[in-house]
Scaffold this active site. Structure first.
Site, mmCIF file in Angstrom:
data_model
loop_
_atom_site.group_PDB
_atom_site.id
_atom_site.type_symbol
_atom_site.label_atom_id
_atom_site.label_comp_id
_atom_site.label_asym_id
_atom_site.label_seq_id
_atom_site.Cartn_x
_atom_site.Cartn_y
_atom_site.Cartn_z
ATOM 1 N N CYS A 1 0.815 -1.220 0.000
ATOM 2 C CA CYS A 1 0.000 0.000 0.000
ATOM 3 C C CYS A 1 0.846 1.266 0.000
ATOM 4 O O CYS A 1 0.595 2.203 -0.765
ATOM 5 C CB CYS A 1 -0.977 -0.014 1.176
ATOM 6 S SG CYS A 1 -0.207 -0.017 2.820
ATOM 7 N N HIS B 1 -2.395 1.173 6.910
ATOM 8 C CA HIS B 1 -2.799 1.103 5.506
ATOM 9 C C HIS B 1 -2.820 2.521 4.955
ATOM 10 O O HIS B 1 -2.903 3.501 5.707
ATOM 11 C CB HIS B 1 -4.170 0.448 5.379
ATOM 12 C CG HIS B 1 -4.528 0.090 3.960
ATOM 13 N ND1 HIS B 1 -3.657 -0.572 3.113
ATOM 14 C CD2 HIS B 1 -5.674 0.302 3.243
ATOM 15 C CE1 HIS B 1 -4.242 -0.758 1.944
ATOM 16 N NE2 HIS B 1 -5.454 -0.230 1.995
ATOM 17 N N HIS C 1 -6.332 1.881 -3.904
ATOM 18 C CA HIS C 1 -5.268 1.465 -2.996
ATOM 19 C C HIS C 1 -4.784 0.076 -3.371
ATOM 20 O O HIS C 1 -5.501 -0.703 -4.003
ATOM 21 C CB HIS C 1 -5.752 1.496 -1.541
ATOM 22 C CG HIS C 1 -7.003 0.701 -1.268
ATOM 23 N ND1 HIS C 1 -7.178 -0.051 -0.144
ATOM 24 C CD2 HIS C 1 -8.160 0.542 -1.974
ATOM 25 C CE1 HIS C 1 -8.374 -0.626 -0.145
ATOM 26 N NE2 HIS C 1 -8.991 -0.276 -1.258
#
Length: 267
Positions: A33, A95, A107
């Site tokens: 990520c 994240h 993402h």
């Protein structure tokens, strides 16, 4: 010059084409990520070429420098979220990704099949599903206007004539047309080829429309429904004296002329 569209496009061109990997995170076939976000920021010119590909903790270290905190209700196209406890967000403890609009994100995630650059809802996909705190940021020099939540103070916005209909252009238009809300967001739009590159738009299926678009439709002398559809775009292009193809492109000559006139205060 930094360009939020290039940042988002870097992510979009890899949608469904790369895999998620924390061990092979530097590309070109797999990312995690945070490495995806860092590469997107480099592609958009917000970080220099050759920058260190960091992690969520590195992103937190950019708070107040590159990343300007905003509230969740302000999150819009090109804004960044980082989730996790600061100082403890490494690995599965955090994240990050980029907003497409207030309700959707792009993402790199391991939770979406085998090809893992995905567009998903923001809610329950940012790390909030597991109770992680989520922090919201606007990129410095992205062209977006940052207004403290709960405030709506009049402000004369100075525009860069770049042809991109982003938050700054919408906010200046809201000022010019005297809209009650001046947050730079064109709300409740039905997405189509005609308006998909209005980067400050929030797309949904409600057909409620935007107060700014309603004000502009009155100015243009056309049907008032608050939706930036083909009739609106063609009338808008005609008013700006540009090619009337019914599509707001990215960049757009129509928007360049709109930005010039807004800055001059004479539409």
């Amino acid at each position: 010059m930094s360009d939020i569209t290039r940042t988002v496009d870097w992510m979009k061109t890899r949608k469904g084409k790369i895999t998620y990997s924390m061990s092979q995170r530097l590309g070109p076939n797999s990312y995690d990520c945070s490495s995806a976000v860092f590469n997107a920021l480099i592609a958009g010119g917000f970080l220099p070429q050759g920058s260190f590909i960091g992690n969520t903790e590195t992103l937190y270290s950019l708070e107040g420098k590159l990343l300007i905190p905003i509230g969740p209700s302000q999150a819009a196209y090109g804004d960044v979220f980082v989730s996790g406890v600061k100082g403890g967000s490494l690995g599965s403890g955090g994240h990050t990704g980029i907003f497409i609009d207030n309700k959707a994100i792009i993402h790199c995630t391991y939770g979406y099949g085998s090809n893992n650059m995905a567009i998903t809802p923001a809610y329950q996909w940012m790390g909030d599903y597991s109770g992680l705190p989520v922090h919201y940021y606007r990129l410095k020099n992205s062209g977006g206007i940052i207004i403290p939540e709960g405030e709506n103070k009049p402000q004369m916005t100075i525009l860069v004539v770049d042809g991109y209909w982003g938050l700054a252009t919408s906010k200046r238009a809201q000022e010019y047309f005297g809209c009650a809300i001046r947050d730079g967001i064109i709300s409740h739009q039905f997405k189509s080829a005609h308006n998909q590159f209005i980067h400050s738009a929030q797309f949904d299926q409600s057909l409620i429309g935007s107060d700014l678009i309603k004000a502009m439709q009155k100015w243009l002398g056309i049907k008032v429904d608050g939706l930036a559809g083909p009739q609106f775009v063609i009338a808008f292009q005609a008013k700006m004296g540009t090619i009337q193809d019914g599509i707001i492109s990215s960049p757009s000559d129509c928007i360049k002329e709109f930005q010039r006139r807004l800055t001059a205060g004479k539409l």
